[in-house]
Write a protein that holds these residues in place. Structure first.
Motif, PDB file in Angstrom:
ATOM      1  N   VAL A  80       0.854  -1.174   0.000  1.00  0.00           N
ATOM      2  CA  VAL A  80       0.000   0.000   0.000  1.00  0.00           C
ATOM      3  C   VAL A  80       0.898   1.235   0.000  1.00  0.00           C
ATOM      4  O   VAL A  80       1.657   1.465   0.946  1.00  0.00           O
ATOM      5  N   HIS A 191      -7.557   9.126  -8.769  1.00  0.00           N
ATOM      6  CA  HIS A 191      -7.487   7.714  -8.405  1.00  0.00           C
ATOM      7  C   HIS A 191      -6.173   7.126  -8.909  1.00  0.00           C
ATOM      8  O   HIS A 191      -5.947   7.009 -10.116  1.00  0.00           O
ATOM      9  N   THR A 193      -4.747   4.149  -7.431  1.00  0.00           N
ATOM     10  CA  THR A 193      -4.566   2.857  -6.795  1.00  0.00           C
ATOM     11  C   THR A 193      -3.963   1.869  -7.788  1.00  0.00           C
ATOM     12  O   THR A 193      -4.440   1.724  -8.912  1.00  0.00           O
TER      13      THR A 193
END
Length: 199
Positions: A80, A191, A193
């Motif tokens: 992460v 975004h 990710t």
């Protein structure tokens, strides 16, 4: 027209004329069926049982290999990026770390005593709150029992739910004080990710 003239000649219609009514009637009576390009079904070839077994073994080994690969990567956690510490902060760890003076024994004893007093105070406060709630509930039940002895209709009217009390809006203290002239952001975000797939 040559095809129809030849057909009329064979059928003996030269006298009436093939271009006349007889020719038109003959054209209506003739039908051509569509061309059927069919062939007999091919017989299924009988495969050797050994070849079939080899194919099944190959499929089985392939599936087992995929299962082993998934089990191998099962314990690996997805990284992460938001939780990873930047390298700059790691390099500046010594500069950012505060050097606090160690507390003395007297200060430690005072803090421990203060924590015990605070815990005792909060315990007494919670017990007092529970006692107040118990007295209120007992008083309410006693009043409802007396009301039911007097009138069942009044009791049912007292215990039914008031629909006006359901949409309750409560505004209490917040964790941080409000900031004056604060303009909240629109809420747009990018975004980013990452997607991790096992191959």
């Amino acid at each position: 027209m040559g095809y129809y003239h030849n057909l009329c000649h064979r059928l003996g219609l030269q006298r009436t004329g093939c271009s006349g009514i007889a020719g038109a009637a003959l054209a209506r009576c003739l039908h051509v069926s569509p061309v059927m390009c069919a062939e007999p079904l091919k017989k299924k070839k009988k495969l050797d049982p050994q070849i079939i077994k080899q194919r099944e073994d190959r499929k089985k080994k392939k599936i087992e290999k995929q299962i082993r690969r998934l089990e191998k990567n099962a314990r690996q956690l997805k990284p992460v990026e938001e939780l990873e510490v930047p390298l700059e902060l790691i390099d500046e760890k010594d500069k950012r770390q505060r050097k606090l003076t160690p507390l003395g024994s007297v200060e430690l004893e005072e803090r421990a005593l203060l924590k015990k007093q605070w815990a005792h105070y909060k315990h007494e406060e919670r017990v007092a709150d529970y006692q107040i709630i118990d007295r209120l509930v007992q008083s309410q039940n006693k009043a409802l029992a007396e009301l039911r002895r007097e009138s069942e209709e009044l009791y049912q009217a007292a215990v039914e739910v008031d629909p006006q009390l359901i949409p309750v809006a409560v505004k209490g203290p917040v964790a941080t004080p409000p900031i004056k002239n604060y303009s909240s952001p629109d809420g747009d975000y990018l975004h980013q990710t990452m997607k991790w797939e096992v191959k």
